[in-house]
Design an enzyme around this catalytic site. Structure first.
Site, short mmCIF file in Angstrom:
data_model
loop_
_atom_site.label_atom_id
_atom_site.label_comp_id
_atom_site.label_asym_id
_atom_site.label_seq_id
_atom_site.Cartn_x
_atom_site.Cartn_y
_atom_site.Cartn_z
N CYS A 1 -72.68 -58.81 68.26
CA CYS A 1 -71.30 -58.41 67.93
C CYS A 1 -70.69 -57.44 68.94
O CYS A 1 -69.73 -57.79 69.64
CB CYS A 1 -71.26 -57.77 66.54
SG CYS A 1 -71.44 -58.95 65.19
N ILE A 2 -71.23 -56.24 69.01
CA ILE A 2 -70.55 -55.17 69.75
C ILE A 2 -70.35 -55.48 71.23
O ILE A 2 -69.30 -55.19 71.79
CB ILE A 2 -71.29 -53.83 69.56
CG1 ILE A 2 -71.34 -53.47 68.08
CG2 ILE A 2 -70.59 -52.70 70.31
CD1 ILE A 2 -72.10 -52.22 67.77
#
Length: 430
Positions: A268-269
């Protein structure tokens, strides 16, 4: 709605990875017959055999669901015709230019149209840029001749999965739902309320739900970048950044602690903010803060390599020819996931500068990344002693840090894992 409420609806989950398999399990546990779809035959066979490949799913639980007939897996898309509600949980990677690659979503929607029928609910869970549900998925589905909000229903509900989190799992994490219309939102929200224990928060559109997911992870990305930049500045000034953060944490308002590290990893990040910066360019806006944060976090593996070189120089050693032992290559503690792990780039940098690199990670037996293939070594006293430097990149809870420190020549701790060690004569922190 009747099928959802009396649990006679058949649920389909497309993509049986870190998001899809836990969601499929929760749907099956809630009493819905659930069919998982995946293009990887190995995953399909493992699910049907009750063998879990996801850390948060126990094989015992998987066996119960498959044996009862509540959950099954297939790579035969003809079964999509049997499904009343389907969730798309496929990867949304970036290409080499850091632009969105929605090929997995497009292929999933194409397969859904083979069995799209009246009354069907489709929910996209894959992280993507605002507008994907309305501008891409909806038209592809309507090419079938059926009309959204009349014949079928469509919503976006972003996945919220944190591998290894002992408190928040799929079942109890609040869920955001945004449909293309009122009916779609109501149906999707009703389904999740019948399955999950967490709050179901309805928003006005898929675009709001898509954007809030990007805000969640961009918020973390930017604040981690701030912590990393503070770390670099503090090192140059001879200030302990960890002590600075601990002091700042004493303020009861207006401050939330984020911590520096060797870089950011996971699904994600490192990726999601680029979906937002890419979409913003459509509107002639350069998201400078987000892009700067990405640059800082992307630089951290190189910074760790450079710091390792400088630390070795203090001990009259060179990185070229040095024996380096890496502790932990998973992107976060106590999991086996190495997706986007900064450890991979750090190992590449160290090898490029002539170091001999070995690693020990109880969760990752071996890995191949680009041209690098390594096997994990047992963390013995001899293995630690033979290394010119030990670099801690993942702070697994199973490591005996006192044992590591007592046998190491030099420890470069990028996670502040050795904060409790009193004899710090051979410990250097990021």
């Amino acid at each position: 709605m009747n099928k959802i409420m009396n649990k006679t609806a058949v649920i389909g989950i497309i993509g049986l990875g870190y998001v899809g398999l836990p969601l499929a399990m929760e749907k099956a546990k809630a009493g819905y017959k659930t069919i998982g779809f995946d293009i990887q035959k190995k995953k399909v066979d493992m699910v049907n055999s009750g063998v879990s490949y996801i850390g948060d799913i126990q094989s015992e639980d998987l066996i119960k669901m498959t044996a009862s007939g509540q959950l099954s897996a297939t790579n035969d898309w003809s079964f999509i015709k049997e499904v009343d509600c389907v969730a798309i949980c496929v990867p949304t990677p970036l290409d080499k230019h850091k632009q969105p690659d929605l090929s997995y979503i497009k292929e999933s929607v194409k397969n859904i149209t083979q069995g799209l029928h009246k009354g069907m609910l489709i929910v996209l869970e894959s992280t993507t840029y605002p507008g994907t549900t309305d501008e891409l998925v909806k038209p592809l589905l309507e090419d079938s001749g059926l009309k959204c909000e009349e014949d079928f229903f469509l919503a976006f509900s972003p996945e919220r999965v944190d591998p290894g989190n002992l408190i928040y799992k799929t079942q109890n994490t609040p869920k955001v739902v945004g449909g293309v219309g009122k009916k779609s939102t109501e149906l999707a929200a009703a389904l999740y309320r019948n399955v999950l224990f967490g709050e179901i928060f309805e928003v006005s559109s898929p675009e709001v739900a898509e954007m809030e997911k990007l805000l969640e992870n961009t918020y973390r990305n930017v604040n981690i970048a701030l912590a990393n930049e503070m770390c670099i500045i503090c090192e140059k000034m001879g200030i302990n950044v960890w002590e600075v953060i601990e002091a700042a944490k004493t303020k009861p308002y207006g401050f939330q602690p984020f911590y520096p590290g060797p870089g950011i990893g996971g699904h994600c990040i490192p990726l999601d903010p680029y979906y937002l910066t890419w979409k913003a360019k459509e509107y002639d806006y350069d998201s400078r803060l987000i892009e700067a944060a990405g640059e800082i976090n992307s630089y951290m593996p190189q910074y760790v390599s450079e710091r390792a070189m400088r630390i070795l120089n203090k001990y009259k050693k060179t990185l070229n020819g040095a024996a380096i032992l890496i502790l932990g290559i998973a992107y976060k503690p106590d999991i086996h996931d190495i997706r986007e792990s900064p450890a991979l780039k750090i190992i590449e940098e160290l090898i490029r500068h002539g170091a001999t690199v070995r690693y020990s990670d109880p969760y990752v037996a071996n890995f191949q990344w680009k041209e690098i293939f390594l096997n994990s070594v047992e963390l013995t006293a001899d293995e630690i002693e033979r290394a010119d430097m030990v670099i801690i990149l993942t702070d697994h809870s199973c490591y005996d840090y006192a044992f590591i420190q007592s046998n190491a020549k030099i420890v470069f701790d990028t996670k502040n894992a050795m904060k409790q060690i009193k004899n710090r004569c051979n410990i250097e922190c990021i």
